[in-house]
Design a protein around this motif. Sequence first.
Motif, mmCIF file in Angstrom:
data_model
loop_
_atom_site.group_PDB
_atom_site.id
_atom_site.type_symbol
_atom_site.label_atom_id
_atom_site.label_comp_id
_atom_site.label_asym_id
_atom_site.label_seq_id
_atom_site.Cartn_x
_atom_site.Cartn_y
_atom_site.Cartn_z
ATOM 1 N N SER A 148 0.602 -0.792 -0.270
ATOM 2 C CA SER A 148 0.013 0.334 0.315
ATOM 3 C C SER A 148 1.075 1.697 -0.112
ATOM 4 O O SER A 148 1.798 1.594 1.178
ATOM 5 C CB SER A 148 -0.914 -0.323 1.393
ATOM 6 O OG SER A 148 -1.883 -0.878 0.975
ATOM 7 N N VAL A 149 1.198 2.200 -0.880
ATOM 8 C CA VAL A 149 1.954 3.445 -1.152
ATOM 9 C C VAL A 149 1.196 4.260 -1.241
ATOM 10 O O VAL A 149 0.211 5.179 -2.179
ATOM 11 C CB VAL A 149 2.687 2.838 -3.026
ATOM 12 C CG1 VAL A 149 4.071 4.151 -2.895
ATOM 13 C CG2 VAL A 149 3.366 1.274 -2.811
ATOM 14 N N ALA A 150 1.174 5.113 -0.830
ATOM 15 C CA ALA A 150 0.645 7.093 -0.975
ATOM 16 C C ALA A 150 1.546 7.295 -1.827
ATOM 17 O O ALA A 150 3.615 7.559 -1.625
ATOM 18 C CB ALA A 150 0.875 7.524 0.562
ATOM 19 N N LEU A 174 -15.315 -4.789 -7.106
ATOM 20 C CA LEU A 174 -14.018 -5.724 -8.361
ATOM 21 C C LEU A 174 -13.121 -5.537 -8.256
ATOM 22 O O LEU A 174 -12.706 -5.412 -7.297
ATOM 23 C CB LEU A 174 -14.257 -4.685 -9.619
ATOM 24 C CG LEU A 174 -15.360 -4.780 -10.897
ATOM 25 C CD1 LEU A 174 -14.893 -3.574 -11.916
ATOM 26 C CD2 LEU A 174 -16.132 -6.043 -11.087
ATOM 27 N N HIS A 175 -12.869 -6.675 -8.041
ATOM 28 C CA HIS A 175 -10.876 -7.471 -8.119
ATOM 29 C C HIS A 175 -10.412 -7.548 -8.687
ATOM 30 O O HIS A 175 -10.365 -7.637 -9.644
ATOM 31 C CB HIS A 175 -11.334 -8.627 -7.345
ATOM 32 C CG HIS A 175 -9.640 -9.115 -7.034
ATOM 33 N ND1 HIS A 175 -9.197 -9.439 -5.689
ATOM 34 C CD2 HIS A 175 -8.513 -9.989 -7.886
ATOM 35 C CE1 HIS A 175 -8.034 -9.817 -5.349
ATOM 36 N NE2 HIS A 175 -7.242 -10.072 -6.590
ATOM 37 N N PHE A 176 -8.785 -6.149 -7.773
ATOM 38 C CA PHE A 176 -8.201 -6.138 -8.807
ATOM 39 C C PHE A 176 -6.510 -6.008 -7.714
ATOM 40 O O PHE A 176 -6.771 -6.454 -6.562
ATOM 41 C CB PHE A 176 -7.672 -4.611 -8.657
ATOM 42 C CG PHE A 176 -8.759 -4.350 -9.894
ATOM 43 C CD1 PHE A 176 -8.657 -4.125 -11.424
ATOM 44 C CD2 PHE A 176 -9.867 -3.655 -9.676
ATOM 45 C CE1 PHE A 176 -9.685 -4.059 -12.356
ATOM 46 C CE2 PHE A 176 -11.325 -2.921 -10.401
ATOM 47 C CZ PHE A 176 -10.896 -3.177 -11.725
ATOM 48 N N ASP A 177 -5.850 -6.625 -7.941
ATOM 49 C CA ASP A 177 -4.492 -6.914 -7.757
ATOM 50 C C ASP A 177 -3.605 -5.607 -6.999
ATOM 51 O O ASP A 177 -3.263 -5.321 -6.093
ATOM 52 C CB ASP A 177 -3.145 -7.577 -8.205
ATOM 53 C CG ASP A 177 -4.083 -8.971 -9.009
ATOM 54 O OD1 ASP A 177 -4.332 -9.530 -7.890
ATOM 55 O OD2 ASP A 177 -3.665 -9.118 -10.115
ATOM 56 N N THR A 178 -3.925 -4.562 -7.829
ATOM 57 C CA THR A 178 -3.672 -2.989 -7.299
ATOM 58 C C THR A 178 -5.015 -2.104 -7.194
ATOM 59 O O THR A 178 -5.217 -2.228 -8.079
ATOM 60 C CB THR A 178 -2.976 -2.714 -7.459
ATOM 61 O OG1 THR A 178 -1.120 -3.741 -7.508
ATOM 62 C CG2 THR A 178 -2.166 -1.199 -7.199
ATOM 63 N N TYR A 179 -5.300 -1.159 -6.179
ATOM 64 C CA TYR A 179 -5.950 -0.274 -6.045
ATOM 65 C C TYR A 179 -5.699 1.033 -6.753
ATOM 66 O O TYR A 179 -4.775 1.418 -5.645
ATOM 67 C CB TYR A 179 -6.530 -0.885 -5.335
ATOM 68 C CG TYR A 179 -8.266 -1.585 -5.566
ATOM 69 C CD1 TYR A 179 -9.463 -1.385 -5.961
ATOM 70 C CD2 TYR A 179 -8.220 -2.556 -4.554
ATOM 71 C CE1 TYR A 179 -10.562 -2.846 -5.591
ATOM 72 C CE2 TYR A 179 -8.916 -3.564 -4.679
ATOM 73 C CZ TYR A 179 -9.516 -3.692 -5.783
ATOM 74 O OH TYR A 179 -10.835 -5.168 -5.393
ATOM 75 N N SER A 190 -5.007 -7.325 -1.816
ATOM 76 C CA SER A 190 -4.897 -6.565 -2.904
ATOM 77 C C SER A 190 -3.764 -5.289 -2.195
ATOM 78 O O SER A 190 -3.988 -5.495 -0.587
ATOM 79 C CB SER A 190 -5.947 -5.993 -3.268
ATOM 80 O OG SER A 190 -7.289 -6.924 -3.889
ATOM 81 N N GLY A 191 -3.413 -4.849 -3.175
ATOM 82 C CA GLY A 191 -2.816 -3.799 -3.367
ATOM 83 C C GLY A 191 -3.091 -2.094 -2.984
ATOM 84 O O GLY A 191 -4.086 -2.253 -4.040
ATOM 85 N N SER A 192 -2.428 -1.256 -3.195
ATOM 86 C CA SER A 192 -2.765 -0.188 -3.218
ATOM 87 C C SER A 192 -1.111 1.038 -3.907
ATOM 88 O O SER A 192 -0.546 0.881 -3.273
ATOM 89 C CB SER A 192 -4.424 0.542 -2.669
ATOM 90 O OG SER A 192 -3.429 0.973 -1.084
ATOM 91 N N ILE A 193 -2.338 2.203 -4.181
ATOM 92 C CA ILE A 193 -1.680 3.478 -4.300
ATOM 93 C C ILE A 193 -2.523 4.660 -4.210
ATOM 94 O O ILE A 193 -3.434 4.164 -5.232
ATOM 95 C CB ILE A 193 -0.630 3.032 -6.429
ATOM 96 C CG1 ILE A 193 0.369 2.085 -6.043
ATOM 97 C CG2 ILE A 193 -0.169 4.552 -6.197
ATOM 98 C CD1 ILE A 193 0.536 2.065 -8.010
#
Length: 228
Positions: A33-35, A139-144, A172-175
């Motif tokens: 999870s990246v800001a 919806l499923h995503f690997d990265t949101y 999942s991960g995120s940006i």
Amino acid sequence: MIEMRNLCKTFVLNGRRKVVAQNINAVFPTGASVAILGRNGAGKSTLMRMLSGAMEPDSGEVRSTGTISWPVGFSGSFNGDMTGLQNTRFIARVYGVDTDELADFVADFAELGQHFNLPIRTYSSGMLSRLAFGVSMGLHFDTYLVDEVMAVGDAVFKSKSEALFRERMRTSGSIMITHSLGEVSRMCDKVCVLETGLLEVFDDVGAGIAFYQELMRQPHPDSVASGR
């Protein structure tokens, strides 16, 4: 995993060059999870659109292993003459998921009431963001990719959005782009700071926040360049 390799992007506005990305190289691991922090106008949303594939860089490339959502604060892909429900069903068909399940999820989450059955050209910007956030979280995503969308709504809705986001981050991960350092501390495990086309990456969230806070105490580079 998402990798940026020598990513470059420049705009020319009124004869002035605006560098958004200057040979950016960075790797965001799967599940991270990246800001992305930076001043207003630094190019954070442009960078996110390049990560999503919605905008091409001038040079360099973005590589990924896994699925990436559209920037969930971005509603430009919706058809304005279709209702929120119709747009939701259309997206469900594109991604091959059950249309009724996604529609029920979005109707419950976005809290649009009767507006869900009205053309989205009648929506406020906040309503559009809630619809976009609801559809993407359904919806499923690997990265949101999340662009300030959790700032929309009252305190109860913000809390609801954050709880849903945390639930998705279990798998999942995120940006995410946000000006809320509290959100960064609670939800992220890596911080990037964008300034004059350069991206500083911090594995220590506290160090990244401190760097950003110090940056914000300094004059805007455009003001320095113009002598103001």
